[in-house]
Write a protein that holds these residues in place. Sequence first.
Motif, short mmCIF file in Angstrom:
data_model
loop_
_atom_site.label_atom_id
_atom_site.label_comp_id
_atom_site.label_asym_id
_atom_site.label_seq_id
_atom_site.Cartn_x
_atom_site.Cartn_y
_atom_site.Cartn_z
N THR A 83 0.84 -1.20 0.00
CA THR A 83 0.00 0.00 0.00
C THR A 83 0.87 1.25 0.00
N LEU A 84 1.88 1.28 0.85
CA LEU A 84 2.77 2.44 0.90
C LEU A 84 3.51 2.65 -0.43
N LEU A 85 3.95 1.56 -1.03
CA LEU A 85 4.67 1.68 -2.29
C LEU A 85 3.76 2.18 -3.41
N SER A 86 2.48 1.85 -3.33
CA SER A 86 1.56 2.38 -4.33
C SER A 86 1.27 3.86 -4.07
N MET A 87 1.29 4.27 -2.80
CA MET A 87 1.06 5.68 -2.45
C MET A 87 2.29 6.54 -2.73
N PHE A 88 3.47 5.94 -2.56
CA PHE A 88 4.73 6.67 -2.72
C PHE A 88 5.63 5.90 -3.70
N PRO A 89 5.32 5.98 -5.00
CA PRO A 89 6.05 5.17 -5.99
C PRO A 89 7.54 5.46 -6.06
N ASN A 90 7.97 6.64 -5.61
CA ASN A 90 9.41 6.92 -5.63
C ASN A 90 10.19 5.98 -4.72
N LEU A 91 9.54 5.51 -3.65
CA LEU A 91 10.21 4.54 -2.78
C LEU A 91 10.59 3.28 -3.55
N GLN A 92 9.72 2.89 -4.44
CA GLN A 92 9.99 1.71 -5.25
C GLN A 92 11.04 2.02 -6.31
N ARG A 93 10.86 3.13 -7.00
CA ARG A 93 11.79 3.46 -8.09
C ARG A 93 13.21 3.67 -7.59
N VAL A 94 13.34 4.37 -6.48
CA VAL A 94 14.67 4.69 -5.97
C VAL A 94 15.27 3.53 -5.18
N GLY A 95 14.47 2.93 -4.32
CA GLY A 95 15.02 1.93 -3.41
C GLY A 95 14.82 0.49 -3.81
N GLY A 96 13.93 0.22 -4.76
CA GLY A 96 13.67 -1.17 -5.14
C GLY A 96 13.13 -1.99 -3.98
N LEU A 97 12.35 -1.35 -3.11
CA LEU A 97 11.90 -2.01 -1.89
C LEU A 97 10.97 -3.19 -2.16
N GLY A 98 10.10 -3.05 -3.15
CA GLY A 98 9.18 -4.14 -3.48
C GLY A 98 9.92 -5.38 -3.93
N GLU A 99 10.93 -5.19 -4.77
CA GLU A 99 11.72 -6.33 -5.23
C GLU A 99 12.50 -6.97 -4.09
N ALA A 100 13.03 -6.15 -3.20
CA ALA A 100 13.76 -6.69 -2.05
C ALA A 100 12.83 -7.51 -1.16
N LEU A 101 11.62 -7.01 -0.95
CA LEU A 101 10.64 -7.73 -0.15
C LEU A 101 10.34 -9.10 -0.76
N GLU A 102 10.09 -9.12 -2.06
CA GLU A 102 9.79 -10.39 -2.74
C GLU A 102 10.99 -11.34 -2.71
N ALA A 103 12.18 -10.80 -2.92
CA ALA A 103 13.38 -11.64 -2.91
C ALA A 103 13.62 -12.23 -1.52
N ASN A 104 13.44 -11.43 -0.49
CA ASN A 104 13.65 -11.94 0.87
C ASN A 104 12.60 -12.97 1.24
N ARG A 105 11.35 -12.74 0.84
CA ARG A 105 10.32 -13.73 1.10
C ARG A 105 10.66 -15.04 0.40
N SER A 106 11.12 -14.94 -0.83
CA SER A 106 11.51 -16.15 -1.58
C SER A 106 12.66 -16.87 -0.89
N SER A 107 13.61 -16.13 -0.36
CA SER A 107 14.74 -16.74 0.35
C SER A 107 14.27 -17.47 1.60
N TRP A 108 13.37 -16.86 2.37
CA TRP A 108 12.83 -17.53 3.56
C TRP A 108 12.06 -18.78 3.17
N ALA A 109 11.25 -18.67 2.13
CA ALA A 109 10.45 -19.83 1.69
C ALA A 109 11.36 -20.96 1.22
N GLN A 110 12.44 -20.63 0.53
CA GLN A 110 13.38 -21.65 0.07
C GLN A 110 14.06 -22.33 1.26
#
Length: 128
Positions: A83-110
């Motif tokens: 929700t925050l990333l959709s409200m503040f898209p610069n956080l995603q563009r600059v920090g890649g936070l959404g991708e980091a979240l997905e990558a970390n979740r994938s690492s935990w699941a693995q």
Amino acid sequence: QRPHEMVGVLLHSADISNPLVPTFNVCRTWAERISQEFINQYQMEVKANLPPTQMWANLNSRAGLYKSQVGFIDFMVAPLWKTLLSMFPNLQRVGGLGEALEANRSSWAQLLREEEEQLEKKSLQNQK
């Protein structure tokens, strides 16, 4: 009132932002540290004959830690941060936070899948 509420949301978001750290080893270190705090609290509850917080009962195992992190991301972190990333898209563009979240979740699941496979192998060996 609205700015005050938003400050609270942003502070809470920062407080649970560990799964958005772009380096999994750093994410894992912080998860292990907070989990140790929860394990200590659980043990103190048991020792004091208080009702123990059941969701912390298995955190002292690798599978318990990994499963807790997947659940924490799925039910607490991802809904808020998406929700925050959709409200503040610069956080995603600059920090890649959404991708980091997905990558970390994938690492935990693995890690969880690998640990469950090891536990299954041990269980089968013990049955022989």
